[in-house]
Every structure is written in C-alpha cells, then in structure tokens.
Design a protein around this motif. Structure first.
Motif, short mmCIF file in Angstrom:
data_model
loop_
_atom_site.label_atom_id
_atom_site.label_comp_id
_atom_site.label_asym_id
_atom_site.label_seq_id
_atom_site.Cartn_x
_atom_site.Cartn_y
_atom_site.Cartn_z
N VAL A 70 0.89 -1.20 0.04
CA VAL A 70 -0.05 -0.10 0.05
C VAL A 70 0.85 1.24 -0.01
O VAL A 70 0.67 2.21 -0.83
CB VAL A 70 -1.18 0.09 1.25
CG1 VAL A 70 -1.75 1.29 1.41
CG2 VAL A 70 -1.75 -1.31 1.37
N LYS A 73 2.06 1.65 -3.41
CA LYS A 73 0.97 2.09 -4.42
C LYS A 73 0.81 3.80 -4.11
O LYS A 73 0.31 4.39 -5.05
CB LYS A 73 -0.35 1.37 -3.90
CG LYS A 73 -1.44 1.71 -5.09
CD LYS A 73 -0.91 1.03 -6.48
CE LYS A 73 -1.92 0.71 -7.50
NZ LYS A 73 -1.80 0.41 -8.48
N LEU A 74 0.86 4.12 -2.82
CA LEU A 74 0.70 5.63 -2.48
C LEU A 74 1.84 6.27 -3.33
O LEU A 74 1.48 7.39 -3.52
CB LEU A 74 0.88 5.70 -0.87
CG LEU A 74 -0.48 5.76 -0.32
CD1 LEU A 74 0.15 5.91 1.30
CD2 LEU A 74 -1.52 6.66 -0.78
N ILE A 271 -7.75 1.74 -6.81
CA ILE A 271 -8.33 2.63 -5.83
C ILE A 271 -9.84 2.33 -5.65
O ILE A 271 -10.43 2.22 -6.59
CB ILE A 271 -7.99 4.08 -6.22
CG1 ILE A 271 -6.48 4.35 -6.46
CG2 ILE A 271 -8.88 4.73 -4.95
CD1 ILE A 271 -6.46 5.89 -6.89
N LEU A 304 -5.42 0.95 -3.27
CA LEU A 304 -5.73 1.96 -2.14
C LEU A 304 -7.07 1.82 -1.74
O LEU A 304 -8.16 1.56 -2.68
CB LEU A 304 -5.22 3.27 -2.74
CG LEU A 304 -3.74 3.20 -3.16
CD1 LEU A 304 -3.34 4.67 -3.79
CD2 LEU A 304 -2.59 3.17 -2.01
N ASN A 316 -6.53 6.12 2.87
CA ASN A 316 -5.24 6.19 2.55
C ASN A 316 -4.96 7.52 1.80
O ASN A 316 -3.65 7.84 1.78
CB ASN A 316 -4.89 5.19 1.51
CG ASN A 316 -5.03 3.77 2.04
OD1 ASN A 316 -5.41 3.04 1.27
ND2 ASN A 316 -4.65 3.50 3.31
#
Length: 495
Positions: A70, A73-74, A271, A304, A316
């Motif tokens: 995660v 991915k951010l 997302i 996300l 997130n």
C-alpha cells in the motif's frame, strides 16, 4: 414516460438551475468556515456537509499504512497528479444534482429546479423510475478513453454507484442497474458500463478508481417506510441500527458483496473510492469496510482505499471537494473539482478554460496533491463538447510542460509571489502562472528560491536564462514577450 413531469420542469427552469449551481460553486469554502454547515453526529472526527459538498479529514486523523505494498501504491498515486472523475447515471437525463434530491432532509437545496406542484413522494417515484428511460446509445468507451489519454489523464474515478443505488455494472445483487430488463440500455453491447469503460482506460495505461457510495437509497435494508420515519427520508438509514441489528447486518452483507464483486470481477482496480462517510459516523455499527478491503487485497495487493471523511487505516488519502488547501497537507490528498458548474451533467453548462484548469493543477501539485477534474457525461452517452475542448487544451499544455507536473514532489517555498515550485530528484521547476490572456508578461522575473543554483533554462525550449542572485531570490533576464496572449505559464528548470 416516467419522469416526464420533472424533465419538463427542469427544461423550463434550466437557466435558474445553472445560476444556482454557479452560486454554489462560487460560495464553496472549506466547510469549517461555513456558518450554516449541516452538522452531523460524530464518531471520532466530525463531518459536515453543505449542500452535498463534503469537508475533508485533517492530517491529524491520518494513519500511515503498515502494508508495504500500500505504501508503494501511494507513491504511484503521488506520481499521477491528474485524474478524470465522472458522475453519470439516470439523473443526467434531467440535468439535476446526482441523488441528493431523493433525501427529504436535503430537499431545500437539491430540488431547486423541481416543479413544486409535484409532491415530494411523486418526485421520488419519478426519480427512481428514471432507470426505465436511461438509454445512452451514443456511449463509446474507446472515445472517452482516447480523449482522456490526449488530456494527460493518469487515472479514472468513476461512479459505479451513487447514493441512489443505481449500478453502472452488472451486479448480481441488485436489479436496479444498467443490465436489468427494465432499463432500455440492457440490450446494448456496452450495457455493463464499468466493464467496458475500465478496460478501455486500462488499455491506454490509465489507472482505475471505482467510486462506490456506502449509502444505498434504493434498497429496503437501508431506506424503508416500515420504520418510525415513514416516507420522510434522511441521508442515513431510516432506522436505529443498534435497535435493528439484523436489518443492519442485511445491509452490510449486501454492501460487502457488491464491493467484493467490483474488486474481483472487473480487472485491476487501483483505488476503491468510498463516499457517504455518514453511513458509519452516525451508527455504532459500520459496514466493516476493512474486512472486505483486506480480502480484496489478497488478490489485488496494494490497492488503495479512500474511505473519505472517515479517517483511520482505510482513508489512504484525503479528498478535499471543490476547494484546494491553503498549504501542503503532509499526507496524500486529491482535490475533486468540477470542470463545469456541477458534478452531474447540467444542460447548457459552462466549463473552465484550459488556462483555469492548468492553474488549478499547478496550485494543487505545488502543495503535494492530485487534481480529480470532474466531467458529467451527457444522457446520450457522449462527453459535452465544451468539456472535451477544455480537456484537450489542458492536454496540449501538458505535452510540453508535463515534466514539471507528473512524478514531482513538493518543494519549498511551494508557492510565493505568483511562482509555484515542484521538484523531481535534483531538478527544481519554477512555474510562473498567468490568470488571463491579457496579463502583462514581464521581461524581468524574480524566482523566490533560496537554494544554490548553477543553471536555469526554459522547459519548453531548453534555452538558458541569464540570472543573478538577489536578496529575494534569483533575478531572471528574459527576452521581450512578442505573442499576443500571455502564456498559461512559463516554466523554468533550476539545477
């Protein structure tokens, strides 16, 4: 035809509607500054909604994810910078705000273009029957995706289901959907709208964010006349969930099933974007979102989750609506802002110019955020020409200056004296913006940057710029501007 009365009324009063929408947009402020904000009960942090516009969570309530995937991915999310958001459904046929007019408690603002000779109950029936006339036969997902690609869009935020409960995918848990026999579009080859739209965007390397409302005003396990409230409905459930745990559990099971359906049967989802935070904030129970997100992450690692306005481990990133924070937030965020005057399609709408959208994007990116620019598609399935023109104009600008936008991070002093800053590795970008075509374009510019500089050059031409250090930054000597209109921005690369 179902809905004909309100359709005729909307057409008669469309000028008033557009003016009302413009007024609402002009008055949008951070919600905690609105004197008349509608305050909801709170669990943890407080949420306020003013005429459908949501406040956003504070940085204090943000929980940095522990899952490494995660976190990775951010970083992808922070690289993207520009999303296309889309609110589309049967409501687009009559040019009113999406869903909100169904809530009796929100009627005072959301039914401002409805003929009041029609009772609220008759209106709600007509609204819910709009699925029987929704037939966007000119919908071409490949064209939408190509326009988005040309506009420089990096991910799509699409309303799979708004509060009204109408599903834009072939959900096996609801008959209120595009593929149901009572919706004329069900025979079309693109009837499962989400399936075809997501695939068309993915083919062009555009990410997918599935917008999903945690409220569902169509299903009787959320809204029902069987309880004390009777016909009068509010945005929350029509019953006390603590006194009716079995009814609430029925709704939770339905909601989790739909979320899992989207997360497991519609390809890679980058997302999941959840609206209607009040669903959990007003109840001691919630929909146990974490359970279903973690289940999906087993086969969609790092996906996300934007559980907007709720805070905690599954928000997130935060989502300012119709506004831009004054300063960098220090956490991941995305401003969702309309290209026109409304999130949903509005007849004879007006759209922000490429200059205005680029200015918004620069301001947001300099503060470390993303821009989700919203377009409401037409009821026939096409994108409004005014919106397309603006998007393509933005794309032309990004083809030249995108290096200063995509993949960048915040750089002090962020924005000062009309100059915005971004950075990518060791390169600093200074963006000098011009609000109007007629703005003066000076031959001397001070870049208020305090770091050491060895070289400055123009991003578009690569031409080096003469400069000298001053007490307030670096003074640039530039050729006289000879074009008739001011540029959207001049972008300087600093090394």
């Amino acid at each position: 035809m179902a809905g004909e009365t309100i359709k005729q009324s909307a057409e008669k009063q469309i000028k008033d509607t557009i003016e009302d929408n413009r007024d609402r947009e002009a008055e949008v402020l951070p919600i905690d500054e609105e004197e008349e904000a509608v305050s909801l009960q709170k669990v943890g942090t407080e949420e306020m909604i003013q005429e459908g516009v949501h406040n956003y969570s504070s940085a204090d309530s943000y929980v940095w994810p522990a899952d490494d995937k995660v976190v990775q991915k951010l970083e992808w999310f922070k690289d993207q910078k520009l999303a296309l958001m889309m609110h589309w459904g049967p409501y687009s046929q009559i040019g009113i705000v999406e869903s909100w007019a169904l809530s009796d408690a929100d009627a005072y603002w959301s039914r401002n273009c409805i003929d009041w000779d029609v009772s609220g109950e008759e209106f709600k029936k007509q609204y819910f029957d709009l699925n029987k006339t929704f037939n966007p036969i000119r919908f071409e997902p490949e064209k939408w995706a190509e326009i988005a690609k040309e506009a420089g869009i990096k991910y799509l935020v699409f309303t799979t289901k708004h509060h009204d409960g109408f599903c834009m995918w072939d959900s096996k848990y609801s008959e209120y959907k595009t593929t149901s026999p009572d919706c004329p579009f069900h025979t079309h080859r693109y009837a499962d709208i989400c399936s075809h739209l997501f695939e068309s965007f993915r083919k062009r390397d555009i990410g997918i964010a599935a917008y999903f409302s945690k409220a569902d005003w169509h299903i009787d396990s959320y809204w029902s006349e069987r309880f004390d409230r009777g016909n009068y409905q509010y945005r929350g459930p029509s019953y006390d969930t603590s006194e009716n745990p079995k009814e609430w559990e029925r709704f939770v099971e339905f909601t989790q099933n739909q979320i899992l359906e989207l997360g497991s049967k519609y390809g890679q989802i980058d997302i999941m974007w959840f609206d209607a935070g009040w669903v959990c904030k007003e109840n001691k129970q919630d929909i146990r979102l974490g359970e279903i997100i973690e289940k999906i992450r087993k086969f969609q690692p790092g996906m996300l989750c934007a559980d907007r306005t709720v805070g905690g481990a599954y928000e997130n990133y935060v989502t300012p609506e119709q506004c831009v924070p004054d300063e960098p937030l220090g956490i991941p965020w995305e401003s969702c802002i309309t290209l026109g005057t409304s999130f949903s399609f509005a007849y004879e709408d007006t759209y922000k110019s490429p200059r205005e959208v680029a200015g918004l994007l620069i301001d947001i990116v300099a503060k470390g955020g993303n821009l989700a620019i919203n377009v409401g598609p037409q009821p026939d399935g096409r994108l409004p020409q005014g919106a397309v023109k603006s998007l393509l104009g933005l794309g032309e600008w990004l083809k030249v200056y995108g290096e200063a936008i995509y993949g960048t991070r915040v750089c002090a002093p962020y924005k000062k004296n009309g100059i915005a800053f971004t950075k990518k590795q060791d390169k600093i970008f200074a963006l000098e913006t011009f609000e109007k075509d007629t703005d003066e374009v000076p031959s001397q510019v001070i870049i208020p940057y305090e770091g050491k500089v060895s070289r400055i050059y123009m991003l578009d031409s690569g031409e080096e710029v003469d400069f000298k250090k001053t007490d307030t930054g670096y003074l640039l000597e530039l050729p006289k501007w000879k074009k008739e209109k001011a540029p959207i921005a001049r972008v300087y690369c600093i090394e």
